[in-house]
Enzyme design. Structure first.
Site, PDB file in Angstrom:
ATOM      1  N   GLN A 188       0.747  -1.306   0.211  1.00 39.69           N
ATOM      2  CA  GLN A 188      -0.185  -0.111  -0.297  1.00 39.69           C
ATOM      3  C   GLN A 188       1.359   0.969   0.378  1.00 39.69           C
ATOM      4  O   GLN A 188       0.449   2.383  -0.075  1.00 39.69           O
ATOM      5  CB  GLN A 188      -0.955   0.038   1.215  1.00 39.69           C
ATOM      6  CG  GLN A 188      -1.583  -0.959   1.447  1.00 39.69           C
ATOM      7  CD  GLN A 188      -3.224  -0.734   2.294  1.00 39.69           C
ATOM      8  OE1 GLN A 188      -3.127  -2.421   3.184  1.00 39.69           O
ATOM      9  NE2 GLN A 188      -3.390  -0.229   2.420  1.00 39.69           N
ATOM     10  N   ARG A 208      -8.781  -0.357   8.118  1.00 43.61           N
ATOM     11  CA  ARG A 208      -9.847   0.353   7.635  1.00 43.61           C
ATOM     12  C   ARG A 208      -9.451   1.248   8.432  1.00 43.61           C
ATOM     13  O   ARG A 208     -11.187   1.621   8.931  1.00 43.61           O
ATOM     14  CB  ARG A 208     -10.896  -0.238   6.827  1.00 43.61           C
ATOM     15  CG  ARG A 208     -11.561   0.200   6.205  1.00 43.61           C
ATOM     16  CD  ARG A 208     -12.172  -0.876   4.864  1.00 43.61           C
ATOM     17  NE  ARG A 208     -13.622  -0.579   4.446  1.00 43.61           N
ATOM     18  CZ  ARG A 208     -14.260   0.214   3.431  1.00 43.61           C
ATOM     19  NH1 ARG A 208     -14.210  -1.469   2.920  1.00 43.61           N
ATOM     20  NH2 ARG A 208     -14.216   0.431   2.270  1.00 43.61           N
ATOM     21  N   CYS A 209      -9.208   1.503   9.118  1.00 42.20           N
ATOM     22  CA  CYS A 209      -9.269   2.970   9.909  1.00 42.20           C
ATOM     23  C   CYS A 209      -8.036   3.820   9.967  1.00 42.20           C
ATOM     24  O   CYS A 209      -7.090   3.558   9.895  1.00 42.20           O
ATOM     25  CB  CYS A 209      -9.325   3.128  11.613  1.00 42.20           C
ATOM     26  SG  CYS A 209      -8.249   1.874  11.984  1.00 42.20           S
ATOM     27  N   GLU A 240     -12.833   4.728   5.578  1.00 41.57           N
ATOM     28  CA  GLU A 240     -13.216   4.209   6.849  1.00 41.57           C
ATOM     29  C   GLU A 240     -13.611   4.751   7.357  1.00 41.57           C
ATOM     30  O   GLU A 240     -14.441   3.866   8.714  1.00 41.57           O
ATOM     31  CB  GLU A 240     -11.253   3.530   6.396  1.00 41.57           C
ATOM     32  CG  GLU A 240     -10.221   3.769   5.653  1.00 41.57           C
ATOM     33  CD  GLU A 240      -8.823   3.737   6.265  1.00 41.57           C
ATOM     34  OE1 GLU A 240      -8.687   5.046   6.931  1.00 41.57           O
ATOM     35  OE2 GLU A 240      -8.595   3.149   6.385  1.00 41.57           O
TER      36      GLU A 240
END
Lengths: 201, 783, 162
Positions: free
Chosen positions: B220, B367-368, B737
């Site tokens: 990523q 996912r945050c 997110e």
């Protein structure tokens, strides 16, 4: 992963005879599927091995069996077995107490085991370990009775060389049992002893 | 901001995704699709023990297997000083074990063979001898002074990693002493795992002739990884090329550097052939970046009317065997201090202790934004506990304490300046959409009949877009991000960014930003990310930072291009720049609409008719240092029905109102909301990685680690309010997110609400039917 | 090296053959021996469905089948959906309704939904959700995948496309 297993079964032999058999790891060890006692280290300690195959995965535990407590009067034995897989797949340890009680027709054997497994097998969860243990125990009681019978008839047949308990069948039965919620006891033969297995799982 | 035509497809247009073509035809290029001539395969040998001394490794039998090319152990790596590598949190992590192993599934040896089946066969033949050591899986026990020491490599002789505090402790304690009401909750954010559908892996290709290392990597953050490889491997950075091709989901799991990557690189350097390593799902779940494992206590002090006065938080963070968290350096607990949420707390104090245990290392921001899910869950849970203690409606309590829209920018007691917000508006829209009053009536009637129904609210504020250079860096690299745009003679464009999409639709959304700023149709703008040889340096995509950072950089670069375009237009139109006006796609002379030049004509001129004094070409680069983070927010409302006989929870309705500022592509935003809500649902009800007392991981395969299918997943109702960010070039905030951050609390609050009349105050996640059934049994409602 | 067998299959209408060990999984055979990388591997316990293909008309998780078992079979993968250069209505539907984000589950989803629509051309939402219950998606939350299938179902009813 700690698992507690309590099993009770009956054999058609007098207490003293069963005790002689039960209190000798070299004799009782041959009843455990896939196991062998390889060497006696001292009065209470033995070296042993057990091979367990679950699916394509074989774990080959080598370790020690120790008699922790032996009570001739009460016919109680406590043993501690510990083994590590030679390839490094994990380890297992088991503390087992066996107690004999004279009953009508023979002897009742009560065993309580605490089993701790580390490694791949343990990841599958207690439901698989419980069922695998159940099936191994079924085989053990079968062997136990057979060995006792051989001793009586003075059978010179030595116990067959320990075959690793092939748990492909075990795994499938275990899975089936876990899913359907009961043990597949297809192997329990209705013999003259009347296999009365009142064990809890 | 002028709205562009649908043909141009700028901000706000729900244009279909440009990247879909290859995916729907099975022509994506994921790392495991990369096939190079002479490529060989690696397979990892892993420890079955959670804590043990490594006595010996015997590779003789494995080496003899035909097709095996090499076996690397920790001892081998130690000779090149590679047995340990730095983590993204300034800790270090074993690449391959030396001395001891610290978690089940830890990497012990790397086998390289001609095909992956042979490599797996050989791994089975490697014999490793261990001596078991006492295992620590309880983070509380790990904090004890007499706990077994896990990390013998550190100078500190305990398992404590860090202690971090923020806020005014004295003022907070005083407020608590004087408070009329104090509510408290101990809330666990259980260890879970993002489990993107594609596991991690790489193809490392060292070309001995050119001395160039190319690594196809599930990353990523490709540039950050390139720099880490350069520092760790001692290879000159210009000779390393990291390519993140198509990535099958990241969710934070693909931010850390994993031992498998390093081993594959070492193997390729040694053998001079490409080495592929792709982990299995079990390896992914058992050894790669987990999330959460925060053990939190929150207290809120309030007056008797429910006005909050202070918040006090104490948290224990379980990082596993190595602190491999991907975190900005100054924030070992990430942005957890957003835990005062959407409410006006005059005072607050927060402390976090990090500790090592015999579990897989981490954690990552699943996912945050860093640790924001934990914080949002905590505040929304404790507010409900306070509402319950005060016998007050949880909506009323929240509305009473919301930071009013007029008070933004708002300075929180824990140091954040929230850019903008209108919490009342989002709440109102959510309440109206779900029909709150009617639901309350329904619940009251159902209760009379003994039926269990719950309504759960979550009014979260998130903090994303890390981050400003003055406070944010990872391993010293500041967290700016970048965009480079080049317009071709025929008026089309190519742009490259320092971020890396793993499904967020950047090939479309960035094109739409360019379309908005320059009027070049989005379909004419090619977007590329992920190749470190061509893309400008960036810190990657996670923590919802792409739109706030690279999105901003794209706009700024486009504006630089527009400035030059204006000069060219002035030259072509023989007018002065002050006389020109812009609409997306063209400059016209004020008052003479016929006299205009399109951006395409200007682009052509930049190569064929260059104004004197100007360079040819039409391009720009921007490295954007965001002045602040952005603060998306929303209100989510969940309605659940519980089956009294089985404890099964059915999510009847879920309304999600999100505010992420100005929206680039509403279709893509909606897709992100659906996906994030589904993960929040999974976290609330089913996802958990646990360890037994011997350190055996339970939940190490998809048989036991439950992720939702289409059958369980509820239907999502989405809505929005729009409160632009005042400091962002086009007012956007980022949104990927928020749904994962805000939703777990809504689900948990709903279930607790369904049972609160029975005296239930809190239930820890995951809330399984088994847990609920046991509560019902205890309360005598079921047999 | 273990003995290899010659496997002959018809894949997406083309006759292909390659050598394979008897333990080689069908998914690896398709991806590596035959070079069709659209079909993906997402797990190791048959849970995720990323490897779904169609063998002799039935959906199969190709990670749970050996290549030798597919000897002589008619196999369809995602690469076989495009006909005469035109996208299948399902592929159109996934794009129109935003039924994909990272794209990794998409080939498996397309195969499962293709088989579903063959059997049940007008499925209800529940039937669609059950139809894809063997395919995990971590990105979309499934809602738009349902819409994609509904789009395709409608288009196929109108246009006579199979």
């Amino acid at each position: 992963m700690a698992v507690k297993i309590e099993k009770t079964f009956q054999v058609n032999e007098p207490v003293e005879k069963v005790w002689v058999f039960l209190s000798d790891p070299r004799k009782v060890g041959t009843c455990v599927p896939g196991a062998q006692i390889t060497e006696q280290v001292d009065e209470r300690t033995y070296k042993g091995a057990i091979k367990v195959k679950v699916g394509p995965s074989v774990t080959d535990y080598k370790g020690e069996v120790q008699i922790v407590r032996l009570d001739e009067q009460a016919h109680e034995i406590e043993i501690l077995g510990k083994g590590q897989d030679v390839k490094g797949k994990g380890s297992a340890s088991m503390k087992m107490t066996g107690k004999l009680r004279a009953v009508d027709g023979g002897t009742e054997v009560v065993s309580v085991s605490e089993l701790n497994v580390i490694g791949i097998l343990a990841q599958m969860g207690s439901r698989v370990i419980n069922e695998v243990s159940n099936i191994m125990f079924e085989q053990f009681t079968k062997n136990f009775r057979q060995q006792l019978q051989n001793a009586e008839t003075g059978g010179s047949e030595t116990a067959a060389a320990p075959k690793p308990i092939s748990a492909v069948g075990v795994a499938f039965s275990a899975l089936k049992a876990a899913v359907t919620g009961h043990s597949g006891r297809a192997e329990a033969k209705p013999g003259p002893e009347g296999a009365k297995d009142s064990g809890t799982s | 901001m002028q709205k562009t035509s649908a043909e141009i497809g700028g901000m706000g247009h729900p244009i279909k995704r440009k990247e879909d073509g290859r995916f729907i035809q099975g022509k994506g290029n994921y790392v495991d699709d990369v096939n190079l001539p002479g490529m060989v395969y690696g397979h990892m040998v892993r420890s079955p023990y959670a804590h043990a001394r490594l006595k010996s490794i015997n590779t003789e039998a494995a080496k003899k297997l035909p097709g095996v090319l090499a076996i690397i152990t920790g001892e081998d790596l130690a000779k090149a000083n590679l047995a340990w590598m730095p983590t993204l949190s300034y800790d270090k992590q074993m690449v391959l074990a030396t001395g001891k192993v610290l978690f089940q599934a830890q990497e012990v040896a790397f086998v390289v063979a001609e095909d992956r089946y042979t490599a797996a066969d050989a791994a089975e033949l490697v014999e490793v001898e261990y001596e078991e050591l006492p295992v620590l899986v309880d983070p509380h026990k790990a904090m004890d002074a007499d706990a077994p020491l896990l990390r013998e490599d550190r100078t500190e002789k305990n398992n404590k990693i860090f202690h971090w505090e923020v806020g005014d402790k004295a003022a907070t304690d005083k407020a608590f002493k004087e408070a009329a009401v104090v509510s408290k909750v101990y809330a666990l954010s259980p260890r879970c795992h993002p489990a993107p559908l594609e596991t991690c892996g790489c193809v490392a290709d060292f070309n001995k002739a050119t001395e160039k290392l190319t690594v196809w990597l599930t990353s990523q953050a490709p540039h950050a990884h390139r720099t880490v490889f350069a520092l760790v491997g001692g290879i000159p950075e210009q000779n390393i090329r990291v390519i993140s091709p198509d990535i099958g989901g990241g969710f934070g799991n693909k931010v850390p550097v994993y031992p498998g990557y390093v081993c594959a690189v070492v193997a390729s350097l040694t053998l001079g052939v490409p080495v592929k390593w792709i982990e299995t799902r079990s390896e992914n779940l058992q050894s790669t970046g987990f999330a959460r494992d925060y053990h939190m206590t929150a207290e809120v002090a309030a007056d008797k009317d429910g006005k909050v006065k202070a918040m006090r938080v104490k948290t224990l963070a379980d990082h596993g065997a190595f602190n491999a968290a991907a975190q900005p350096t100054k924030f070992p607990a990430g942005l957890f201090s957003i835990c005062t949420g959407s409410y006006e707390f005059p005072q607050a104090f927060c402390e976090v202790d990090g500790v090592y245990t015999n579990k897989a290392p981490g954690g990552i921001a699943y996912r945050c934004s860093f640790r924001v899910t934990e914080a949002a869950y905590l505040i929304e849970r404790v507010m409900d506990v306070l509402a319950d203690d005060l016998k007050m409606d949880p909506v009323e309590l929240r509305q009473k304490n919301f930071i009013p829209a007029a008070k933004f920018p708002y300075q929180s007691p824990l140091g954040w300046t929230y850019d903008s917000g209108d919490y009342h508006a989002a709440m109102k829209l959510a309440l109206d959409t779900v029909g709150y009053d009617a639901l309350l009536k329904e619940q009251a009637e159902k209760r009379k009949k003994g039926e269990l129904m719950g309504i759960g609210i979550s009014s979260f504020t998130e903090i994303v877009g890390a981050g400003p250079a003055h406070s944010f860096d990872i391993l010293g690299i500041k967290m700016f991000d970048s965009a480079e745009i080049r317009v071709h003679p025929t008026g089309k464009a190519i742009c490259r960014m320092g971020t890396k999409s793993q499904g967020q639709g950047h090939e479309t959304t960035y094109a739409q930003i360019v379309a908005q700023e320059l009027g070049i149709p989005a379909k004419d703008v090619q977007v590329e990310e992920g190749d470190t040889d061509t893309a400008p340096y960036g810190l990657g995509t996670y923590a919802s930072r792409s739109t706030p950072t690279s999105g901003a950089a794209t706009a700024m670069a486009a504006r630089k291009i527009r400035e030059k375009a204006k000069k060219i237009a002035a030259f072509l139109l023989e007018a002065s720049e002050e006389d020109l006006e812009w609409e997306p796609g063209k400059f016209s002379v004020k008052g003479a609409p016929g006299k205009s030049k399109t951006i395409q004509e200007i682009a052509f001129a930049a190569y064929t008719n260059i104004p004197p004094g100007l360079e040819a070409g039409l391009e720009a680069v921007n490295y954007y240092d965001p002045p602040n983070l952005t603060f998306p927010f929303g209100t989510y409302i969940a309605v659940v029905d519980i089956d009294k006989g089985t404890g099964e929870i059915k999510v009847r309705r879920f309304v999600a109102v999100d505010d992420c500022g100005n929206i680039i592509n509403p279709m893509i935003v909606e897709g992100q909301i659906h996906g994030g809500l589904t993960e929040g649902f999974a976290i609330a009800f089913m996802q958990e990685i646990t360890y037994d007392e011997s350190g055996n991981v339970q939940g190490g395969t998809f048989m036991d680690y439950l992720v939702p299918t289409a059958v369980e997943t509820p239907h999502w109702e989405t809505g929005k309010t729009t409160t632009p960010s005042p400091h962002h070039p086009f007012g956007a905030k980022g949104v990927g997110e928020s749904p994962n951050v805000g939703s777990p609390a809504a689900f948990v609050n709903a279930v607790v609400d369904a049972l609160s009349h029975l005296g239930v105050k809190h239930i820890d996640m995951p809330i399984t039917p088994w847990k609920v059934w046991n509560i019902l049994k205890e309360k005598g409602l079921t047999g | 090296m273990a003995k290899k067998e010659l496997i002959k299959i018809k894949i997406n209408g083309k006759d292909r053959e390659a050598m394979a060990e008897s333990r080689l999984l069908l998914v690896h055979f398709i991806r590596e021996a035959l070079g069709q990388t659209g079909t993906h591997v997402g797990c190791d316990t048959s849970n995720c469905g990323a490897c779904t293909v169609i063998v002799n008309g039935k959906t199969v998780k190709s990670c749970t089948m050996f290549a030798v078992q597919a000897d002589g079979a008619d196999v369809m993968t995602v690469e076989g959906l495009v006909k005469d250069g035109a996208l299948h209505p399902l592929q159109e539907g996934f794009k129109e309704e935003h039924g994909l984000q990272c794209g990794f589950c998409t080939p498996g989803m397309l195969m499962s939904t293709y088989a579903l629509l063959q059997k049940n051309p007008q499925p209800s939402e529940d039937e669609i959700r059950w139809g894809i219950s063997g395919n995990l998606c971590r990105c979309t939350g499934y809602q738009n995948i349902v819409k994609a299938v509904q789009y395709a179902s409608k288009k196929m009813a109108q246009g006579g496309v199979k």
